[in-house]
Design an enzyme around this catalytic site. Sequence first.
Site: not given
Lengths: 323, 313
Positions: B152-155, B174-175, B230, B232, B256, B261, B279
Amino acid sequence: MAESKNDLPAVIVLGNPSFLKLYGEQFSSKFKLLKPWESSLPLNQFITTHAQSVQAMLCSGGTRVTPSLLSQFPSLRVIVTTSAGLNHMDLDECRRLGISVANAGTIFSEDVADFAVGLLIDVLRKVSAADRFVRNGLWPLHRDYPLASKVGGRKVGIVGLGSIGLEVAKRLEPFGCVISYQSRKKKPVPFPFYPDVHELATKCDVLVICCALTDQTRHLINKEVLLALGKQGIVINIARGAIINEMELVQCLVQGEIAGAGLDVFKNEPNVPEELLSLDNVVLSPHVAFLTEDSFQDLYELMSGNLEAFFLNKPLLTPVLDD
Amino acid sequence: MESIGVLMACPMSSYLEQELDKRFNLYRFWNFPQKNEFLTQHANSIRAVVGNAFAGADAELIDSLPKLEIVSSFSVGLDKIDLNKCKEKGIRVTNTPDVLTEDVADLAIGLMLAVLRRICECDRYVRKGLWKTGDFKLTSKFSGKSVGIIGLGRIGLAIAKRAEAFGCPISYHSRSEKPNTNYKYYSSLVELASNCQILVVACALTPETRHIVNREVMEALGPKGVLINIGRGPHVDEKELVSALLEGRLGGAGLDVFENEPEVPEQLFGLENVVLLPHVGSGTEETRKDMADLVLGNLEAHFLNKPLLTPVV
């Protein structure tokens, strides 16, 4: 109380509404369905033979309910249609004959708004085009996919701020889109109002068509409006094909007068202009914006509920005419 | 600054390339097939590396550039940079946070809609002329579906904000639990996956989060669940993902990013319950320019002895 098939109230069904494929059995347990397409008789003869005393009709959004059709049903008192749109019905004639009308109300609004936003993101961010690129094995050959356009900051003009238009606006706001709208009347919303679509188009770079098809809105979106929208402009149509002058839309797309379009509806479905099929900057769908498992279930319940209400002399759930 | 050597790890932006070329002595790593020869010749001139999600600065590269002062990544993800090595050697590292948050979040929602409502499939249906033979089928409603977010960071927060407007209940893993949110927290990812209908990967890739979405998580998400990645590619056990999709143990996926890749498992090409993107999470004209300007701004700040704009190390 067990009812024999003959005790069930009769309903003439026109247009073979697709939700009957899933819910036909349940429906048939509540109503005696008269289905002309299952008969070898031509429609007129079927109606004369079997439907003279029928009081209720269930019809699809594709059934043209004209004065001539209505005149064949002397006992008709209510029509329940599976669509939210009413452009297929002569409402004045229904009113004149004292026939009540119920439609799908707002049960499709969320799904349609979801789809409109999905189309908008797809067109701006090239989702379907990029998916094609990957599936065609092109990514290893061309390392970088062409850059797309940011959704945030887009000036979105909603044409028709009814139930669907409002749901679209609500969804787009957190994306950072700047919302304005055109409607017959100003609404109590915080978005700028434009009484004229051309003016709305000059102030926006995305148009989302959410209005009903009426005599006033036929070909509302024409070449002038599209040119005013501009070369970065995108049009999303989840309403009715005929609201846009399709030929002029195709021309503008082919000539690069607007940047792209997301279209769920067309002038002459299921026919789609050839020229669109080879464009990478359009996303095309077969009139499915309303079509989910959820909405079909809701539709069955609503159609059934409206008819039950009629036969119990209770108010219709989603009446259209003031009766 | 035209004498300062900057090594660009791979092609990533022609605008960035042009600007670096104007301001610095730019070395395009991909133009030198003999990497060792190149390094022998030019290593001592290189004071900065510009990398991205595909190629950055691993321990080997850092060790071969004795004059390296700064690694400026054209990405927010840092998984291609050996951060410990940089810290060890006093090498500065910058990335491009914030400017790409919205685009990535927009695409996450776009993928959810595309998968649940089969938008790409619909487009194929029309283009192939199939509409004339019959109507399309029913799809799954998106509004109101529960969305589980990994990270739950910025993105992650930006995705939550957008999904809420569709009436989607939000939960996350999350952690540690985040203060100041009303979203439901799950300390176990499997539990989160069991309790949501759409699971989206939005955390950083670290050794701890590699293959965080494994077979167990996918089965908890289930035959009606949808996975959106979205983040890695290595966040997801790709082999397991392919078999889960082929066998119907997972309902669908919007991807994505991939483990290797630009290779994408071909078995996915025939599936209509997946959407596959090359991507492009931050791939808009506007955002790539903002990212490039941030890279340039960080490099200039460094070489002018000013505070870095977006330092990580």
